[in-house]
Scaffold this motif. Structure first.
Motif, PDB file in Angstrom:
ATOM      1  N   LEU A  72      50.038  -9.870 -45.272  1.00 57.47           N
ATOM      2  CA  LEU A  72      49.568  -9.891 -46.642  1.00 57.47           C
ATOM      3  C   LEU A  72      50.023 -11.189 -47.288  1.00 57.47           C
ATOM      4  O   LEU A  72      51.042 -11.763 -46.887  1.00 57.47           O
ATOM      5  N   LEU A  73      49.298 -11.636 -48.307  1.00 58.94           N
ATOM      6  CA  LEU A  73      49.725 -12.823 -49.049  1.00 58.94           C
ATOM      7  C   LEU A  73      49.202 -12.742 -50.472  1.00 58.94           C
ATOM      8  O   LEU A  73      48.229 -12.043 -50.764  1.00 58.94           O
ATOM      9  N   ARG A  74      49.886 -13.458 -51.376  1.00 59.10           N
ATOM     10  CA  ARG A  74      49.482 -13.514 -52.780  1.00 59.10           C
ATOM     11  C   ARG A  74      48.536 -14.685 -53.019  1.00 59.10           C
ATOM     12  O   ARG A  74      48.735 -15.763 -52.460  1.00 59.10           O
ATOM     13  N   GLY A 141      59.349 -26.764 -45.829  1.00 57.91           N
ATOM     14  CA  GLY A 141      58.978 -25.482 -45.246  1.00 57.91           C
ATOM     15  C   GLY A 141      58.878 -24.372 -46.275  1.00 57.91           C
ATOM     16  O   GLY A 141      58.025 -23.497 -46.170  1.00 57.91           O
ATOM     17  N   GLU A 142      59.736 -24.395 -47.274  1.00 56.62           N
ATOM     18  CA  GLU A 142      59.737 -23.426 -48.358  1.00 56.62           C
ATOM     19  C   GLU A 142      60.531 -24.026 -49.501  1.00 56.62           C
ATOM     20  O   GLU A 142      61.547 -24.689 -49.277  1.00 56.62           O
ATOM     21  N   ARG A 186      45.999 -24.263 -50.113  1.00 58.04           N
ATOM     22  CA  ARG A 186      46.886 -25.163 -49.375  1.00 58.04           C
ATOM     23  C   ARG A 186      48.326 -24.678 -49.372  1.00 58.04           C
ATOM     24  O   ARG A 186      49.089 -25.006 -48.461  1.00 58.04           O
ATOM     25  N   ILE A 187      48.717 -23.908 -50.390  1.00 63.58           N
ATOM     26  CA  ILE A 187      50.069 -23.375 -50.444  1.00 63.58           C
ATOM     27  C   ILE A 187      50.011 -21.912 -50.889  1.00 63.58           C
ATOM     28  O   ILE A 187      49.008 -21.462 -51.452  1.00 63.58           O
ATOM     29  N   VAL A 188      51.091 -21.180 -50.646  1.00 61.56           N
ATOM     30  CA  VAL A 188      51.131 -19.731 -50.870  1.00 61.56           C
ATOM     31  C   VAL A 188      52.431 -19.357 -51.563  1.00 61.56           C
ATOM     32  O   VAL A 188      53.494 -19.921 -51.261  1.00 61.56           O
ATOM     33  N   ARG A 189      52.368 -18.411 -52.499  1.00 66.39           N
ATOM     34  CA  ARG A 189      53.577 -17.861 -53.117  1.00 66.39           C
ATOM     35  C   ARG A 189      54.286 -16.978 -52.105  1.00 66.39           C
ATOM     36  O   ARG A 189      53.713 -16.023 -51.590  1.00 66.39           O
ATOM     37  N   GLY A 190      55.561 -17.295 -51.860  1.00 66.23           N
ATOM     38  CA  GLY A 190      56.327 -16.547 -50.878  1.00 66.23           C
ATOM     39  C   GLY A 190      57.293 -15.567 -51.508  1.00 66.23           C
ATOM     40  O   GLY A 190      57.039 -14.989 -52.558  1.00 66.23           O
ATOM     41  N   SER A 204      55.324 -21.780 -50.019  1.00 64.75           N
ATOM     42  CA  SER A 204      55.262 -22.164 -48.611  1.00 64.75           C
ATOM     43  C   SER A 204      53.888 -22.761 -48.318  1.00 64.75           C
ATOM     44  O   SER A 204      52.908 -22.436 -49.010  1.00 64.75           O
ATOM     45  N   PRO A 205      53.780 -23.613 -47.296  1.00 68.03           N
ATOM     46  CA  PRO A 205      52.445 -24.077 -46.886  1.00 68.03           C
ATOM     47  C   PRO A 205      51.631 -22.901 -46.366  1.00 68.03           C
ATOM     48  O   PRO A 205      52.182 -21.949 -45.801  1.00 68.03           O
TER      49      PRO A 205
END
Length: 391
Positions: A72-74, A141-142, A186-190, A204-205
């Protein structure tokens, strides 16, 4: 024309949204797939929506799906709303919605910077800052926004967001750049800093979730696929509900539906659409109770809610159309609930649903209190009944 009654729509809702007892599961990814996406404007909603549809899942199971398994991802998508989506759906959401949103966001932020700063070439500065931020994130990386701002001086560019207004305070462009990069896929909320109710996310990428990046799909095909999934979860429903849920214009909705095999159905005087291979009546589930959180994807799945909401809207919605915590019995809303400061789950039924409903709702309230544990979470959009219950 096939006639589909309110009772049948409620039966479909119970089973497909995994709200009846026999439809519940502890598979977090399967819960998200059942709803197409989970609302995530309020971070607690994701976890509480899973709680309502599971048998014994715990918050750590949701965190595992989001941050360890990364199934899953936001992301920002329909109606510029934050969702948690199955990772495999990202290309569909990106092509159908997020790409267009990214263009609008970049244009909006460019206008704000032009109005509130002395930067000579704002589009060039924004583009350079975005590329530098992306490179810095790939290297780390983060990272938090503050860490990236420390790495990239351009992100610290100061802007007056509301020139001439007494409430305006200078701000840097870090968040605007990162939000735009997120919309572009291009980037994701981790993982957030703090509990599962926190919204202070690290970034994060996107490659951390999709090693090859986001697959490029034709927008028309992507919109048709998203419409198909919505109809599977929320149909039968009027096309106007799909238009509202997606935020697409009428032309895009018509084009998407034209690529699908759909059948019109009579919804008690309103024409709805259902997938042509989905006409069989749903079996009636056993009576069920659920405590759904603010902005849960079930009540936020349709624009026309009269068939399950009744006349309870004024107590349960804020002025902007955001629903608060709601109590459900056998396919309809019968009340609301709230978490008090001491952790107690306070419930108020807005109609006489009977003793069986009261007992079932009380059991769900106990279950929800156990899910929260020591976490306290106030809904971001507060509604009249939620405020009353916590006063």
């Amino acid at each position: 024309m096939r006639s589909i009654t309110v009772a049948e729509r409620r039966a479909r809702l119970a089973l497909r949204h995994r709200l009846s007892a026999r439809a519940r599961t502890d598979d977090v990814l399967d819960i998200a797939r059942s709803m197409v996406v989970l609302h995530a404007t309020d971070p607690a909603t994701v976890f509480l929506s899973v709680a309502a549809r599971s048998r014994g899942a715990v918050p750590e199971a949701v965190e595992k799906a989001l941050y360890d398994d990364r199934t899953l991802l936001r992301m920002l998508a329909m109606r510029r709303t934050m969702f948690v989506a199955p990772t495999e759906l990202l290309p569909v959401l990106q092509a159908s919605t997020a790409n267009g949103l990214a263009v609008k966001q970049r244009a909006t932020y460019t206008r704000i910077i032009e109005r509130g700063s002395d930067v000579a070439d704002v589009p060039a500065l924004f583009a350079e800052a975005a590329e530098a931020a992306h490179r810095a994130l790939l290297a780390r990386g983060e990272a938090t926004g503050a860490q990236l701002s420390a790495d990239v001086p351009l992100l610290r560019t100061q802007v007056d967001p509301a020139p001439g207004k007494s409430y305006s305070r200078p701000t840097n462009i870090t968040t605007w750049v990162l939000v735009t990069l997120g919309c572009e896929g291009r980037i994701v909320r981790g993982r957030p800093n703090g509990s599962w109710a926190s919204s202070q996310y690290r970034w994060s990428p996107v490659e951390a979730w999709l090693p090859g990046g986001v697959e490029d799909l034709p927008a028309t095909e992507a919109r048709a696929e998203l419409a198909r999934r919505w109809l599977r979860a929320f149909g039968p429903a009027p096309a106007a509900d799909l238009k509202w849920w997606t935020g697409w214009n009428a032309g895009d909705v018509r084009t998407a539906l034209a690529l699908l095999d759909v059948t019109e159905a009579d919804l008690g005087g309103t024409t709805g659409l259902v997938l042509s291979d989905d006409l069989e009546p749903a079996p009636a589930p056993e009576p069920w109770a659920a405590l759904l959180p603010a902005l849960d994807p079930t009540p936020m799945g349709w624009r026309e809610r009269g068939w399950f909401l009744g006349d309870h809207g004024p107590a349960l919605f804020d002025r902007n159309g955001n629903i608060g915590p709601s109590v459900w019995w056998d396919g309809r809303v019968v009340g609301g609930w709230a978490q008090r400061k001491d952790g107690e789950i306070a419930v108020r039924l807005l109609e006489d649903a009977g003793s069986d409903a009261e007992a079932a709702v009380a059991r769900e309230a106990e279950r929800m209190a156990a899910w929260y544990g020591g976490v306290r979470a106030t809904p971001r959009f507060r509604t009249p009944l939620e405020r009353e219950l916590t006063a």
